[in-house]
Design a protein around this motif. Structure first.
Motif, PDB file in Angstrom:
ATOM      1  N   ASN A 169       0.814  -1.214   0.000  1.00  0.00           N
ATOM      2  CA  ASN A 169       0.000   0.000   0.000  1.00  0.00           C
ATOM      3  C   ASN A 169       0.851   1.270   0.000  1.00  0.00           C
ATOM      4  OD1 ASN A 169      -2.836  -1.136   0.372  1.00  0.00           O
ATOM      5  ND2 ASN A 169      -1.750  -2.092   2.073  1.00  0.00           N
ATOM      6  N   THR A 170       2.003   1.207  -0.626  1.00  0.00           N
ATOM      7  CA  THR A 170       2.904   2.354  -0.644  1.00  0.00           C
ATOM      8  C   THR A 170       2.472   3.362  -1.704  1.00  0.00           C
ATOM      9  OG1 THR A 170       4.719   0.899   0.019  1.00  0.00           O
ATOM     10  CG2 THR A 170       5.312   3.067  -0.816  1.00  0.00           C
ATOM     11  N   ASP A 171       2.283   4.605  -1.285  1.00  0.00           N
ATOM     12  CA  ASP A 171       1.873   5.688  -2.175  1.00  0.00           C
ATOM     13  C   ASP A 171       3.123   6.265  -2.845  1.00  0.00           C
ATOM     14  OD1 ASP A 171       1.206   8.221  -3.246  1.00  0.00           O
ATOM     15  OD2 ASP A 171      -0.453   8.448  -1.825  1.00  0.00           O
ATOM     16  N   ALA A 172       3.287   5.982  -4.135  1.00  0.00           N
ATOM     17  CA  ALA A 172       4.501   6.385  -4.844  1.00  0.00           C
ATOM     18  C   ALA A 172       4.639   7.906  -4.940  1.00  0.00           C
ATOM     19  CB  ALA A 172       4.523   5.769  -6.239  1.00  0.00           C
ATOM     20  N   ASP A 173       3.516   8.609  -5.090  1.00  0.00           N
ATOM     21  CA  ASP A 173       3.579  10.075  -5.161  1.00  0.00           C
ATOM     22  C   ASP A 173       4.071  10.665  -3.845  1.00  0.00           C
ATOM     23  OD1 ASP A 173       2.763  10.236  -7.805  1.00  0.00           O
ATOM     24  OD2 ASP A 173       0.629  10.337  -7.277  1.00  0.00           O
ATOM     25  N   GLU A 174       3.577  10.130  -2.732  1.00  0.00           N
ATOM     26  CA  GLU A 174       4.029  10.586  -1.419  1.00  0.00           C
ATOM     27  C   GLU A 174       5.504  10.227  -1.203  1.00  0.00           C
ATOM     28  OE1 GLU A 174       2.392  12.172   1.706  1.00  0.00           O
ATOM     29  OE2 GLU A 174       1.920  13.059  -0.232  1.00  0.00           O
ATOM     30  N   TRP A 175       5.904   9.072  -1.701  1.00  0.00           N
ATOM     31  CA  TRP A 175       7.308   8.650  -1.598  1.00  0.00           C
ATOM     32  C   TRP A 175       8.209   9.666  -2.289  1.00  0.00           C
ATOM     33  CZ3 TRP A 175       8.788   2.830  -2.713  1.00  0.00           C
ATOM     34  CH2 TRP A 175      10.035   2.558  -2.134  1.00  0.00           C
ATOM     35  N   ARG A 176       7.791  10.079  -3.477  1.00  0.00           N
ATOM     36  CA  ARG A 176       8.572  11.091  -4.208  1.00  0.00           C
ATOM     37  C   ARG A 176       8.640  12.398  -3.420  1.00  0.00           C
ATOM     38  NH1 ARG A 176       5.303   8.887  -8.398  1.00  0.00           N
ATOM     39  NH2 ARG A 176       6.511   7.491  -9.738  1.00  0.00           N
ATOM     40  N   ARG A 177       7.529  12.785  -2.825  1.00  0.00           N
ATOM     41  CA  ARG A 177       7.502  14.040  -2.061  1.00  0.00           C
ATOM     42  C   ARG A 177       8.440  13.964  -0.851  1.00  0.00           C
ATOM     43  NH1 ARG A 177       2.834  16.777   1.604  1.00  0.00           N
ATOM     44  NH2 ARG A 177       3.785  18.824   1.749  1.00  0.00           N
ATOM     45  N   VAL A 178       8.396  12.838  -0.140  1.00  0.00           N
ATOM     46  CA  VAL A 178       9.269  12.650   1.020  1.00  0.00           C
ATOM     47  C   VAL A 178      10.736  12.707   0.603  1.00  0.00           C
ATOM     48  CG1 VAL A 178       9.988  11.015   2.808  1.00  0.00           C
ATOM     49  CG2 VAL A 178       7.568  11.390   2.392  1.00  0.00           C
ATOM     50  N   PHE A 179      11.069  12.053  -0.491  1.00  0.00           N
ATOM     51  CA  PHE A 179      12.450  12.081  -0.989  1.00  0.00           C
ATOM     52  C   PHE A 179      12.868  13.495  -1.393  1.00  0.00           C
ATOM     53  CE2 PHE A 179      13.471   7.706  -0.780  1.00  0.00           C
ATOM     54  CZ  PHE A 179      14.811   7.581  -1.116  1.00  0.00           C
ATOM     55  N   GLU A 180      11.949  14.222  -2.011  1.00  0.00           N
ATOM     56  CA  GLU A 180      12.243  15.593  -2.436  1.00  0.00           C
ATOM     57  C   GLU A 180      12.626  16.465  -1.238  1.00  0.00           C
ATOM     58  OE1 GLU A 180      13.038  18.204  -5.197  1.00  0.00           O
ATOM     59  OE2 GLU A 180      11.773  16.590  -5.952  1.00  0.00           O
ATOM     60  N   ILE A 181      11.894  16.302  -0.147  1.00  0.00           N
ATOM     61  CA  ILE A 181      12.132  17.131   1.048  1.00  0.00           C
ATOM     62  C   ILE A 181      13.288  16.600   1.884  1.00  0.00           C
ATOM     63  CG2 ILE A 181      11.118  17.904   3.237  1.00  0.00           C
ATOM     64  CD1 ILE A 181       8.362  17.827   1.764  1.00  0.00           C
ATOM     65  N   ASN A 182      13.313  15.293   2.135  1.00  0.00           N
ATOM     66  CA  ASN A 182      14.267  14.724   3.097  1.00  0.00           C
ATOM     67  C   ASN A 182      15.645  14.427   2.524  1.00  0.00           C
ATOM     68  OD1 ASN A 182      12.068  14.767   4.771  1.00  0.00           O
ATOM     69  ND2 ASN A 182      11.892  12.561   5.024  1.00  0.00           N
ATOM     70  N   THR A 183      15.721  14.191   1.228  1.00  0.00           N
ATOM     71  CA  THR A 183      16.972  13.702   0.636  1.00  0.00           C
ATOM     72  C   THR A 183      17.554  14.654  -0.408  1.00  0.00           C
ATOM     73  OG1 THR A 183      16.071  11.464   0.895  1.00  0.00           O
ATOM     74  CG2 THR A 183      18.068  11.705  -0.418  1.00  0.00           C
ATOM     75  N   ILE A 184      16.718  15.070  -1.347  1.00  0.00           N
ATOM     76  CA  ILE A 184      17.215  15.914  -2.432  1.00  0.00           C
ATOM     77  C   ILE A 184      17.484  17.339  -1.950  1.00  0.00           C
ATOM     78  CG2 ILE A 184      16.677  16.874  -4.708  1.00  0.00           C
ATOM     79  CD1 ILE A 184      14.981  14.329  -5.200  1.00  0.00           C
ATOM     80  N   SER A 185      16.540  17.899  -1.195  1.00  0.00           N
ATOM     81  CA  SER A 185      16.678  19.293  -0.741  1.00  0.00           C
ATOM     82  C   SER A 185      17.937  19.552   0.082  1.00  0.00           C
ATOM     83  CB  SER A 185      15.438  19.715   0.039  1.00  0.00           C
ATOM     84  OG  SER A 185      14.316  19.752  -0.814  1.00  0.00           O
ATOM     85  N   PRO A 186      18.295  18.699   1.041  1.00  0.00           N
ATOM     86  CA  PRO A 186      19.525  18.968   1.803  1.00  0.00           C
ATOM     87  C   PRO A 186      20.761  19.094   0.919  1.00  0.00           C
ATOM     88  CG  PRO A 186      18.221  17.337   2.951  1.00  0.00           C
ATOM     89  CD  PRO A 186      17.560  17.548   1.612  1.00  0.00           C
ATOM     90  N   LEU A 187      20.831  18.267  -0.138  1.00  0.00           N
ATOM     91  CA  LEU A 187      21.984  18.360  -1.035  1.00  0.00           C
ATOM     92  C   LEU A 187      21.927  19.643  -1.857  1.00  0.00           C
ATOM     93  CD1 LEU A 187      24.572  17.261  -2.220  1.00  0.00           C
ATOM     94  CD2 LEU A 187      23.208  15.985  -3.871  1.00  0.00           C
ATOM     95  N   LYS A 188      20.748  19.980  -2.393  1.00  0.00           N
ATOM     96  CA  LYS A 188      20.632  21.186  -3.207  1.00  0.00           C
ATOM     97  C   LYS A 188      20.918  22.443  -2.381  1.00  0.00           C
ATOM     98  CE  LYS A 188      20.155  20.963  -6.840  1.00  0.00           C
ATOM     99  NZ  LYS A 188      21.208  20.639  -7.848  1.00  0.00           N
TER     100      LYS A 188
END
Length: 231
Positions: A96-115
């Motif tokens: 039941n994993t929501d792929a759109d929410e997964w992308r959002r979490v990655f955008e905030i938690n993983t990608i943003s710190p590097l950018k």
């Protein structure tokens, strides 16, 4: 001469507590939040601390990140705290994993710190050089994962840890320290009311850990009490 820190997600929880901790220690604080109008706890601190600058920033808006970095081009940063985070959905299970929410979490938690780190690298380089502290979580540890589940948040923090490790290898030759920090299970909107410690206690511990960092700690995963955690 006072030191300078930029903190993301500074409007509540651990981010707000860290903002207050550094303000009380006499630091110049650039506190970032997504919506200043709804950050009343943060904005009321402006009347108390003249060395607080509040900046509106959506950490997923990479153009806004670059614009902010350019506006602070002449500011030397001693410390960057990538604190902004998003847990995503709770209570879902395998299948039941929501792929759109997964992308959002990655955008905030993983990608943003590097950018954000990339954008503010010139200021960090001028700082001491500086320290990059990324707020991670013990649930991102592979070794500590004995219960399964939590696919979205776990994977975002495991990936963030990998980002920190690479940052440490790339930037340590210039004296810039990068660490991943677990704040503990904190009584915040994300942590919930059953959590074990308050945000001010977590912030005090995190600040103490950061204060005592050496180049030997760069690339490591530590908790708010200074204990080293397994990847």
């Amino acid at each position: 001469m006072s030191k300078t820190v930029l903190i993301t997600g500074a409007n509540r929880g651990v981010g707000l507590a860290l903002t207050v901790a550094y303000l009380e220690a006499g630091w110049q604080v650039y506190a970032c939040c997504r919506d200043i109008a709804s950050a009343s706890e943060l904005t009321r601190r402006q009347n108390i601390f003249p060395h607080l600058t509040i900046v509106e920033l959506d950490v997923t808006d990479h153009e806004a990140i670059l614009h902010l970095a350019q506006s602070l081009e002449a500011t030397n940063l001693d410390l960057l705290i990538n604190n902004a985070g998003y847990y995503g959905p709770k209570g879902y299970g395998f299948g039941n994993t929501d792929a759109d929410e997964w992308r959002r979490v990655f955008e905030i938690n993983t990608i943003s710190p590097l950018k954000i780190t990339e954008a503010f690298y010139p200021q960090l380089k001028q700082g001491s050089p500086g320290v990059i502290a990324c707020l991670s979580s013990k649930v991102g540890s592979m070794a500590e994962n004995t219960s399964g589940g939590g696919y979205i948040y776990r994977s975002s923090k495991a990936a963030l840890n990998s980002v920190v490790k690479s940052l440490s290898n790339d930037l340590l030759p210039e004296g810039i320290i990068a660490v991943a920090l677990h704040p503990g299970w904190v009584q915040t909107e994300m942590g919930g009311p059953n959590a074990k410690i308050s945000a001010p206690i977590a912030a005090k511990g995190i600040k103490q850990v950061i204060d005592n960092l050496t180049v030997a700690d760069s690339g490591l995963f530590m908790d708010y009490q200074g204990n080293y955690l397994p990847w």
